[in-house]
Write an enzyme that holds these catalytic residues in place. Sequence first.
Site, mmCIF file in Angstrom:
data_model
loop_
_atom_site.group_PDB
_atom_site.id
_atom_site.type_symbol
_atom_site.label_atom_id
_atom_site.label_comp_id
_atom_site.label_asym_id
_atom_site.label_seq_id
_atom_site.Cartn_x
_atom_site.Cartn_y
_atom_site.Cartn_z
ATOM 1 N N GLY B 45 0.800 -1.221 0.000
ATOM 2 C CA GLY B 45 0.000 0.000 0.000
ATOM 3 C C GLY B 45 0.832 1.270 0.000
ATOM 4 O O GLY B 45 0.603 2.175 -0.805
ATOM 5 N N ARG B 331 9.143 -24.098 4.355
ATOM 6 C CA ARG B 331 8.321 -23.963 5.557
ATOM 7 C C ARG B 331 7.273 -25.056 5.707
ATOM 8 O O ARG B 331 7.060 -25.564 6.803
ATOM 9 C CB ARG B 331 7.619 -22.610 5.519
ATOM 10 C CG ARG B 331 8.605 -21.497 5.671
ATOM 11 C CD ARG B 331 7.958 -20.153 5.537
ATOM 12 N NE ARG B 331 8.953 -19.143 5.885
ATOM 13 C CZ ARG B 331 8.745 -17.847 5.823
ATOM 14 N NH1 ARG B 331 7.581 -17.390 5.430
ATOM 15 N NH2 ARG B 331 9.691 -16.991 6.159
ATOM 16 N N HIS B 402 1.046 -18.196 9.639
ATOM 17 C CA HIS B 402 1.935 -17.061 9.460
ATOM 18 C C HIS B 402 1.573 -16.199 8.251
ATOM 19 O O HIS B 402 1.690 -14.976 8.273
ATOM 20 C CB HIS B 402 3.352 -17.594 9.295
ATOM 21 C CG HIS B 402 4.368 -16.557 9.017
ATOM 22 N ND1 HIS B 402 4.549 -15.476 9.837
ATOM 23 C CD2 HIS B 402 5.252 -16.411 8.006
ATOM 24 C CE1 HIS B 402 5.513 -14.715 9.333
ATOM 25 N NE2 HIS B 402 5.937 -15.246 8.231
ATOM 26 N N ARG B 436 4.677 -20.238 0.171
ATOM 27 C CA ARG B 436 5.579 -19.125 -0.102
ATOM 28 C C ARG B 436 6.944 -19.411 0.494
ATOM 29 O O ARG B 436 7.043 -19.915 1.613
ATOM 30 C CB ARG B 436 5.017 -17.838 0.507
ATOM 31 C CG ARG B 436 5.908 -16.630 0.315
ATOM 32 C CD ARG B 436 5.290 -15.368 0.858
ATOM 33 N NE ARG B 436 5.122 -15.374 2.294
ATOM 34 C CZ ARG B 436 6.106 -15.202 3.175
ATOM 35 N NH1 ARG B 436 7.347 -15.024 2.765
ATOM 36 N NH2 ARG B 436 5.864 -15.223 4.474
ATOM 37 N N LEU B 442 8.056 -9.848 1.283
ATOM 38 C CA LEU B 442 8.485 -8.447 1.181
ATOM 39 C C LEU B 442 8.742 -8.114 -0.278
ATOM 40 O O LEU B 442 8.372 -7.058 -0.774
ATOM 41 C CB LEU B 442 9.751 -8.226 2.014
ATOM 42 C CG LEU B 442 9.645 -8.600 3.496
ATOM 43 C CD1 LEU B 442 10.944 -8.262 4.220
ATOM 44 C CD2 LEU B 442 8.497 -7.878 4.160
#
Lengths: 247, 650
Positions: B45, B331, B402, B436, B442
Amino acid sequence: MHLILKIWRQKNAEERGHFEVYQAEDVSEDMSFLEMLDVVNEKLISEDKEPIAFDSDCREGICGTCSMVINGDAHGGEKGTTACQLHMRKFKDGDTITIEPWRASAFPVLRDLVVDRTAFDRIIQAGGFVSVGTGGAPDANCTPIAKPIADLAMDAAQCIGCGACVAACKNASAMLFVSAKVSHLNLLPQGKPEQDRRVKNMVAQMDAEGFGGCTVTGSCEAVCPKEISLNFIAKMNRDYGMAILKG
Amino acid sequence: MKLDSKIPSGPLADKWTRHKFDMKLVNPANRRKFKVIVVGSGLAGSSAAATLAEQGYDVSCFCYQDSPRRAHSIAAQGGINAAKNYPNDGDSVHRLFYDTIKGGDFRAREANVHRLAEVSANIIDQCVAQGVPFAREYGGLLDNRSFGGAQLKRTFYARGQTGQQLLLGAYSALSRQIGAGKVKMYPRTEMLDVVLVDGKAKGIITRNMVDGKIERHAADAVVLCTGGYGNVFYLSTNAVGCNVTAGYRAHKRGAAFANPCYTQIHPTCIPVSGDHQSKLTLMSESLRNDGRVWVPKDKADCGRAPADIAEKDRDYYLERKYPSFGNLAPRDIASRGAKEVCDEGRGVGPTGLGVYLDFSDAIKRDGEPAIRARYGNLFDMYERITGENAYQQPMRIYPAIHYTMGGLWVDYHLMSSIPGMFVLGEANFSDHGANRLGASALMQGLADGYFVISATLPHYFASEKKFCPSTDHEAFLEAEEKVRGIISTLLSINGRRTVRSFHRELGKLVWEKCGMARDKKGLNEALKRIPELRREFWENVNVPGSEGSLNQALEYAGRVADYMEFAEMLCYDALQREESCGGHFRTEHQFTTRDKEVKSGYTNEGEAKRRDDKFAYVAAWEYTGPNKRWKLNKEPLVYKEVKMATRSYK
């Protein structure tokens, strides 16, 4: 454990506030301070009373949202710790705990423990940036930065903008916050071209917001959850002086 | 609903470059006539609002936090990936692309992921130019570390606070535009509905969280950057304010919601300590660079102090099962590994739901100061929460929700199935497939905000006839009425249960039936229970206070009301996806000793088994009305550049 809480209640910015006393029962030592307040609020709601409003978000000590003075200390007096990371094992059964909002005229209370810190945003808007638009940036490794300088800039950049420094200061000065922001950018080559106008504009905005003067008592450094050093205030004063001399 | 992904033709590596040329532009003098609403001020954003304002558009930005700098991107610890190949260890755009596709278990779009890998290097340049203090070597150049799912070093970092530093960079760019009067910022403002005029997104309805005022805002386009829905599980690593309301209410207005069942469980979080818990705290994945994960081989040893358990009695299960990736397995795999050993009764700690993350070897090898320099703040955080010193005894960790890979469906332009509504960052579904990789969130948030929307939104404006309606248009009045209706209903129920008790019950249910492992029976049970719970919520919730004031219970009630519906869609999605892939593990679909891949030693028994012949598609759900079944739309996934293969990290 059982605790007695003296908490500041205030309906909105206009009305006067007052302390109210609450009992917190069955508090476990693994709870965080804010989880303890959650439990108190659950009880208040089930008694059809209005819960205590307080700010929090990440609850892991990085977003800087939580803001309360606990027993006279901003964030509760645990070194390098935000209120959300304070845990109940630091308290004893039967303790009385006083909880207040940040108190500073530049941070008006909105309700109970919630304050308005948009003054900090306006200080950043006055100069806390490098004037570079998206696109056209040179390769990131074009400008080497000596590790000690980069590390020092990072020390300053760690500031989470919570406002504890203001809350702890007898003058409600924002110098630690502003100096951390100014130093982070003024230390780096990317920030050099604008260093003079940055420091002048940010200091001017800080004054316009009604923050008090700094007498270097160091109470800000003592409560800062990121342990930002007072040295940055000295650095900012130097940057400011140089900028004024240059005119 | 017709789903057109609008993926440009041509060779994969040239698609984005060529498409940028093919897209239309808006003349600089005309840009100020176009109004853009950006909802959310995290990495996506802030970067979008700043970049669009720099280009000259008339931007308004909204966030529920008291400052845009506090959005939850700030909590990301470990780092950001980029295909810079500074360490000269074999990285390239193509390798980052391939790792991301493979890491996502072949459930992401090739074209989107390739674009992400292409712009990754520009992101680092941009952030450094803004003054983001990334870690550096003594020579003054940038340092890199490695992260899960990759065998090279491509992760840039700023101590354990990379998310904070990147967000402060984007926030400083945004602040510059606010200061210059180019962006109007609305903090402590929550979006409660999106407004459609003639089928196009033309505005939003918001509530001022300080005085309760409901407001109408009109624009030529709406950009949602509202993050993920992890808090549907109640306990997650998300900030307590993170919510699905903006995305879900847009979904009810016609935006398809894609792959909600792709939820990421992070393997290294601090275990739950009791019922009072309001959130879970992540310990960065970067710790797995030096920490070794283990549990006792024999469950009889679980109660013993870790130091008393001899090396030969420890099971370093990730190193044992995945020798080439070891503790840096992705993960989803590391999380399931922890669940497996705990299910076998070999978990450690008071609840038995924990595994050790042990730094003693790294401390012996590099010395305590080196480990302190790398992870000091994380060790401090661990000690504050658990009261234990991780330099002297191993950390105890357990997986927790998460990140959510699913999100609003978007095309290649990041436009949702509502024309004029764009969705960026974690709020969309597009780049991570079913799982992911670390340090990629990020990257995606900033790629979308700095480099993608700035090219695709002008194309939309140039292709449309300019029309920004008045906020007195009947569509605005209808939407406002609806929002007011929800608020007054919530305040008038006066039931006996708190919002939190509903949220906790819902979260526990979803975690148990639709968490780390899912099966048909459990999902059907959840699908039976959720509507009952939702009914009870609307009959028995107690929301104190009034509408026209700062009322946190009311804000929370609105968010939980949306989770009560959203959770059902999540479970439907998990039920229809009769395969295992990435973060979605259906126990019915796993490799067994009968499979040739296990016999040949390529993969292990118990690993996720995809069914590409039947499920190589994006599941985009369409809202059909209150208490009605969602309609499933499928966007087939076509792989031209990479061959779909069984993931193996052995």
